[in-house]
Design a protein around this motif. Sequence first.
Motif, short mmCIF file in Angstrom:
data_model
loop_
_atom_site.label_atom_id
_atom_site.label_comp_id
_atom_site.label_asym_id
_atom_site.label_seq_id
_atom_site.Cartn_x
_atom_site.Cartn_y
_atom_site.Cartn_z
N ASP A 28 1.41 5.21 0.78
CA ASP A 28 0.98 6.13 1.53
C ASP A 28 -0.01 7.19 1.03
OD1 ASP A 28 2.99 7.71 0.65
OD2 ASP A 28 3.32 8.60 2.61
N CYS A 29 -0.33 8.39 1.47
CA CYS A 29 -1.26 9.16 0.93
C CYS A 29 -0.62 10.38 -0.11
CB CYS A 29 -1.94 10.14 2.04
SG CYS A 29 -0.76 10.98 3.31
N ASP A 30 0.87 10.47 0.04
CA ASP A 30 1.57 10.96 -0.82
C ASP A 30 2.47 10.25 -2.02
OD1 ASP A 30 1.33 13.45 0.77
OD2 ASP A 30 2.66 12.88 2.24
N ASP A 31 1.90 8.96 -1.92
CA ASP A 31 2.71 7.90 -2.84
C ASP A 31 4.17 7.98 -2.92
OD1 ASP A 31 0.33 7.14 -3.80
OD2 ASP A 31 -0.02 8.96 -5.24
N ASP A 32 4.84 8.34 -1.79
CA ASP A 32 6.23 8.35 -1.61
C ASP A 32 6.81 7.39 -0.43
OD1 ASP A 32 5.58 9.70 0.82
OD2 ASP A 32 6.55 11.70 0.18
N THR A 48 0.87 -1.15 0.00
CA THR A 48 -0.17 0.03 -0.08
C THR A 48 0.97 1.51 0.05
OG1 THR A 48 -1.58 -1.17 1.37
CG2 THR A 48 -1.83 1.34 1.36
#
Length: 148
Positions: A98-102, A96
């Motif tokens: 995270d919300c920042d895709d980093d 998965t």
Amino acid sequence: MSEPSSGGPGLSPPDPLPTGNLDDAVAGLKFDAAGLLPAIVQDDTDGTVLMVAWMDAEAVRRTLSTGRTWFWSRSRRRYWQKGETSGHVQHVRSVTADCDDDTLLVRVEQVGPACHTGTRSCFTASLPVGPVHRGADNRPPEPAGAGS
């Protein structure tokens, strides 16, 4: 470099993703200037954080397509598969962003210890934490902006 995947009793790798889906998944991630992002590896059964390692786009592709964890070694400048020498493999259950895709959260079924020191988790050294300032009701204060 890759170990044969026996899967063990009752274990089988997830079905490989079609190449297009892999490329789409990787394209949405945000890598740092060195082309890397951190991968937090967590036990799928009890939630214990086992280790943190670095992945580049190819390591992410290998992890998603094989169902085993692959990382980029910054010091050795090569790919490594968890358990390739120790036998302490990680069977990937989910990945998965995270919300920042980093940053990635990789949930695994761990075989043997996860840490190269022989401990289950790499996170064993507690650091001292200063006193928690509590209010009159003996509860820690709410973070700024909480509840608004």
